[in-house]
Design a protein around this motif. Structure first.
Motif, PDB file in Angstrom:
ATOM      1  N   GLY A 169       0.705  -1.465  -0.134  1.00  0.00           N
ATOM      2  CA  GLY A 169       0.119  -0.291  -0.084  1.00  0.00           C
ATOM      3  C   GLY A 169       0.751   1.252   0.150  1.00  0.00           C
ATOM      4  O   GLY A 169       2.047   0.770   0.266  1.00  0.00           O
ATOM      5  N   ALA A 170       0.512   2.432  -0.311  1.00  0.00           N
ATOM      6  CA  ALA A 170       1.308   3.824  -0.166  1.00  0.00           C
ATOM      7  C   ALA A 170       1.575   4.201   1.008  1.00  0.00           C
ATOM      8  O   ALA A 170       1.735   3.228   2.191  1.00  0.00           O
ATOM      9  N   PRO A 171       3.392   4.621   1.315  1.00  0.00           N
ATOM     10  CA  PRO A 171       3.256   5.159   3.052  1.00  0.00           C
ATOM     11  C   PRO A 171       2.889   5.070   3.713  1.00  0.00           C
ATOM     12  O   PRO A 171       3.028   4.154   5.173  1.00  0.00           O
ATOM     13  N   PRO A 172       1.183   6.248   3.653  1.00  0.00           N
ATOM     14  CA  PRO A 172       1.165   6.618   5.363  1.00  0.00           C
ATOM     15  C   PRO A 172       0.526   5.119   5.811  1.00  0.00           C
ATOM     16  O   PRO A 172      -0.026   4.948   6.350  1.00  0.00           O
ATOM     17  N   PHE A 173      -0.726   4.427   4.027  1.00  0.00           N
ATOM     18  CA  PHE A 173      -1.005   3.314   5.350  1.00  0.00           C
ATOM     19  C   PHE A 173       0.017   1.717   5.899  1.00  0.00           C
ATOM     20  O   PHE A 173       0.132   1.264   6.770  1.00  0.00           O
ATOM     21  N   VAL A 174       1.507   1.957   5.386  1.00  0.00           N
ATOM     22  CA  VAL A 174       2.779   0.613   5.880  1.00  0.00           C
ATOM     23  C   VAL A 174       2.577   1.621   7.131  1.00  0.00           C
ATOM     24  O   VAL A 174       2.603   0.275   8.125  1.00  0.00           O
ATOM     25  N   ALA A 175       3.149   2.936   7.195  1.00  0.00           N
ATOM     26  CA  ALA A 175       3.124   3.745   8.498  1.00  0.00           C
ATOM     27  C   ALA A 175       2.223   3.017   9.739  1.00  0.00           C
ATOM     28  O   ALA A 175       2.241   3.142  10.272  1.00  0.00           O
ATOM     29  N   GLY A 176       1.093   3.501   9.278  1.00  0.00           N
ATOM     30  CA  GLY A 176      -0.072   3.172   9.715  1.00  0.00           C
ATOM     31  C   GLY A 176      -0.359   1.978  10.206  1.00  0.00           C
ATOM     32  O   GLY A 176      -0.612   1.253  11.271  1.00  0.00           O
ATOM     33  N   LEU A 177      -0.520   0.890   9.637  1.00  0.00           N
ATOM     34  CA  LEU A 177       0.215  -0.504  10.259  1.00  0.00           C
ATOM     35  C   LEU A 177       0.761  -1.013  10.477  1.00  0.00           C
ATOM     36  O   LEU A 177       0.447  -1.417  11.652  1.00  0.00           O
ATOM     37  N   LEU A 178       2.269   0.221  10.316  1.00  0.00           N
ATOM     38  CA  LEU A 178       3.260  -0.742  11.610  1.00  0.00           C
ATOM     39  C   LEU A 178       3.019  -0.217  12.836  1.00  0.00           C
ATOM     40  O   LEU A 178       2.902  -0.402  13.966  1.00  0.00           O
ATOM     41  N   LEU A 179       2.491   0.957  12.731  1.00  0.00           N
ATOM     42  CA  LEU A 179       1.655   2.242  14.706  1.00  0.00           C
ATOM     43  C   LEU A 179       1.042   0.998  14.687  1.00  0.00           C
ATOM     44  O   LEU A 179       0.983   0.679  16.459  1.00  0.00           O
ATOM     45  N   ALA A 180       0.233   0.191  14.141  1.00  0.00           N
ATOM     46  CA  ALA A 180      -0.737  -0.223  14.593  1.00  0.00           C
ATOM     47  C   ALA A 180      -1.103  -1.061  15.106  1.00  0.00           C
ATOM     48  O   ALA A 180      -0.724  -1.680  16.621  1.00  0.00           O
ATOM     49  N   CYS A 181       0.522  -2.016  14.539  1.00  0.00           N
ATOM     50  CA  CYS A 181       1.053  -3.242  15.490  1.00  0.00           C
ATOM     51  C   CYS A 181       1.480  -3.366  16.372  1.00  0.00           C
ATOM     52  O   CYS A 181       1.689  -3.868  17.689  1.00  0.00           O
ATOM     53  N   LEU A 182       2.548  -2.009  16.641  1.00  0.00           N
ATOM     54  CA  LEU A 182       2.778  -1.458  18.201  1.00  0.00           C
ATOM     55  C   LEU A 182       2.308  -1.345  18.666  1.00  0.00           C
ATOM     56  O   LEU A 182       2.630  -1.622  20.199  1.00  0.00           O
ATOM     57  N   ALA A 183       0.905  -0.781  18.893  1.00  0.00           N
ATOM     58  CA  ALA A 183      -0.104  -0.075  19.699  1.00  0.00           C
ATOM     59  C   ALA A 183      -1.129  -1.810  19.876  1.00  0.00           C
ATOM     60  O   ALA A 183      -1.100  -1.724  21.303  1.00  0.00           O
ATOM     61  N   THR A 184      -0.882  -2.598  19.104  1.00  0.00           N
ATOM     62  CA  THR A 184      -1.560  -3.325  19.307  1.00  0.00           C
ATOM     63  C   THR A 184      -0.672  -4.996  20.409  1.00  0.00           C
ATOM     64  O   THR A 184      -1.146  -4.937  21.795  1.00  0.00           O
TER      65      THR A 184
END
Length: 272
Positions: A169-184
Motif C-alpha cells: 500500500g501507499a507509505p501512509p498506510f504502511v506507516a499506519g499498519l506499523l504503528l497499529a501493530c506496535l500499539a496492539t
C-alpha cells in the motif's frame, strides 16, 4: 500481497480485528472473579485488596496505635505497652504480639506470626473470591492471545511485503499498519498483566471510594476531628497518608512519606 487486499482495506480490517480482540480480553477480565461468597472484607482486608501486605500491616499498626499506642524507641524500634484492641483482626493480633518487644519495622514484617496471619488472610480472600486464583489469572492472561494473533497477522503482512518485494500500500498506510501493530503489542502486553484482585473486589473498592469520597486525600480531611474507624477506612481505601498527618514520626518508621502516599490502584481510578 497478503490475501490480495489493498493497503487501506487491510488496515481497516486490522483495526476492526484489534477492536474485537480487545473487547474479548476486557470482557474476560471484567467477569473473572465476579462472584464472591462469605462476609464483606474487613478494613485490614480492604487494605490488602488496595495495596497488598504493606498497606494491610500499616493499617494494622494504625489500629494498634489508636487503641493502645505504638511507641517509637531508640534505633528506629517500635513497641506496644498495652493490650490489643477488643476482638482484633488476626493480623492486628499478630502485629501486637510482634511489637511486645521492641524491634524495627523490617523485623516486624519478617516476623513468622505476622507472615502466617497474612497467608491466612490471603487464603480467605482467595477462597471467598475477592482475590483471583492462579488458574483464574492464567485464563485472564490467555484472553489476550487474540490480540497477539492479530498483531502477528499485521507483522506478517509487513514482512511479506518487505521480503517478497510486494506492494503493501501507499507509505501512509504502511506507516499506519506499523504503528497499529506496535500499539496492539503494547496493549496485549499491558492486558496480559492480570491484577490479583477479581472483578468483585475492584467493584467493591470503587463503590467504597465513592461512598467515602470525603476521606480522600484530595479533600484534605481534618483528621483531628475524625474517629478511628474513619482513619482506618481512609488508609485502607486511599493509602497511608492519614497516618502521616496524625503521627508523622510513627509514619516515618513505617516507611510512609509524602512521595509515596497513594496506592497505584487508587491513583489510576482517581484519574478516571
Amino acid at each position: 500481497m497478503l490475501w490480495g487486499l489493498s493497503g487501506p482495506l487491510f488496515l481497516l480490517d486490522y483495526v476492526t480485528a484489534v477492536a474485537a480482540a480487545t473487547a474479548v480480553a476486557l470482557a474476560i477480565r471484567s467477569v473473572t472473579g465476579w462472584r464472591t461468597r462469605g462476609p464483606a472484607p474487613s478494613t485490614v482486608e480492604l487494605a490488602y485488596l488496595t495495596d497488598r501486605a504493606g498497606l494491610a500491616c500499616q493499617v494494622g499498626v494504625a489500629a494498634l496505635h489508636r487503641a493502645t499506642g505504638v511507641r517509637v524507641g531508640e534505633l528506629s524500634t517500635l513497641s506496644v505497652d498495652g493490650p490489643p484492641p477488643s476482638r482484633p483482626a488476626p493480623l492486628v493480633r499478630a502485629l501486637h504480639a510482634a511489637l511486645r518487644r521492641p524491634q524495627t519495622w523490617a523485623a516486624v514484617l519478617a516476623d513468622p506470626e505476622v507472615n502466617r496471619a497474612l497467608r491466612r488472610m490471603v487464603g480467605r480472600l482467595v477462597r471467598d473470591g475477592w482475590l483471583l486464583t492462579p488458574a483464574q489469572r492464567r485464563r485472564t492472561a490467555l484472553g489476550t492471545l487474540p490480540l497477539f494473533a492479530v498483531a502477528a497477522v499485521g507483522v506478517t503482512r509487513l514482512v511479506d511485503s518487505a521480503v517478497e518485494g510486494r506492494d503493501a500500500g501507499a507509505p501512509p498506510f504502511v506507516a499506519g499498519l506499523l504503528l497499529a501493530c506496535l500499539a496492539t503489542l503494547l496493549g496485549g502486553w499491558w492486558l496480559a498483566e492480570v491484577p490479583e484482585t477479581g472483578a468483585a473486589a475492584r467493584r467493591l473498592l470503587k463503590r467504597l471510594r465513592r461512598a467515602h469520597a470525603d476521606l480522600a486525600p484530595e479533600q484534605r480531611p481534618a483528621w483531628s476531628e475524625r474517629d478511628t474507624d474513619e482513619l482506618l477506612t481512609a488508609m485502607a481505601l486511599f493509602g497511608p497518608r492519614p497516618l502521616l498527618a496524625v503521627d508523622p514520626r510513627l509514619a516515618a518508621q513505617l516507611g510512609i512519606d509524602n512521595d509515596r502516599t497513594r496506592p497505584t490502584t487508587y491513583a489510576k481510578t482517581a484519574r478516571r
